[in-house]
Enzyme design. Sequence first.
Site, PDB file in Angstrom:
ATOM      1  N   HIS A   1      49.351  61.229  34.273  1.00  0.00           N
ATOM      2  CA  HIS A   1      48.887  59.842  34.382  1.00  0.00           C
ATOM      3  C   HIS A   1      49.676  59.008  33.389  1.00  0.00           C
ATOM      4  O   HIS A   1      49.610  59.242  32.179  1.00  0.00           O
ATOM      5  CB  HIS A   1      47.389  59.780  34.083  1.00  0.00           C
ATOM      6  CG  HIS A   1      46.808  58.402  34.178  1.00  0.00           C
ATOM      7  ND1 HIS A   1      45.473  58.151  33.958  1.00  0.00           N
ATOM      8  CD2 HIS A   1      47.360  57.191  34.457  1.00  0.00           C
ATOM      9  CE1 HIS A   1      45.232  56.852  34.098  1.00  0.00           C
ATOM     10  NE2 HIS A   1      46.376  56.253  34.391  1.00  0.00           N
TER      11      HIS A   1
ATOM     12  N   HIS B   1      65.115  55.378  34.230  1.00  0.00           N
ATOM     13  CA  HIS B   1      65.969  56.272  35.018  1.00  0.00           C
ATOM     14  C   HIS B   1      65.878  57.726  34.539  1.00  0.00           C
ATOM     15  O   HIS B   1      65.662  58.019  33.379  1.00  0.00           O
ATOM     16  CB  HIS B   1      67.427  55.800  34.948  1.00  0.00           C
ATOM     17  CG  HIS B   1      68.019  55.883  33.563  1.00  0.00           C
ATOM     18  ND1 HIS B   1      68.656  56.998  33.097  1.00  0.00           N
ATOM     19  CD2 HIS B   1      68.035  54.971  32.554  1.00  0.00           C
ATOM     20  CE1 HIS B   1      69.072  56.788  31.859  1.00  0.00           C
ATOM     21  NE2 HIS B   1      68.694  55.563  31.500  1.00  0.00           N
TER      22      HIS B   1
END
Length: 214
Positions: A147, A138
Amino acid sequence: MKEPINKKKVRIYGAGGHSQVIKEVLEKNNYLVTETFDDKPEGVHHASKNVSIGARKSLANFPHSGDPVIIAVGINSERAEIAEFLKCDYEKAVHHSAIISDTSKIGEGTVVFAGAIIQPNSTIGKHVIINTGASVDHDNVIGDFAHISPKAALCGHVEVGEGSHVGVGAVVIPKVKIGKWCTIGAGTIVLKDVPDYSTLVGNPGVIIKTKKPN
């Protein structure tokens, strides 16, 4: 036999192994890949067919308009460079098995692969790779062209800067900020903030190199 007319159309820029994963995600999502481009067609993946030359050698002649594009190039700096000179609309590719919160946001050109998880209130930038089985918890903020590699785990409130690469199986504890264009080695445990352009490896992670900005 003609393709069903209800298929969405998309083009892929890049014809290496990474592009094969993206192509499969798109096809499972009922997309039709209409064209594949690469700057070096002679060196493409063996499964890539009918590859056209990319834009580097003749930018003016490249078909910028048309179906949206996904830049299917795994190297972050190259993906950023291509996005700079293409004048295209972009599409996303999200594997059907990925779990993505309705309150998270995903930027254009980003790909999310099988088994990845993106938890509530996270923001994923443009042309990002969230790779196989990666976990983004979160309130994360992932910068453009980053990446997050397979099985990497980012805890809550983590920030990853533009162009940074979090390696396979790396773990980032809560509230850590990774700067831009950093490299986090495979299996690294990130316990504190990482400055821009740094390479971090080990458990606990140690900076072994700092690149000079281009």
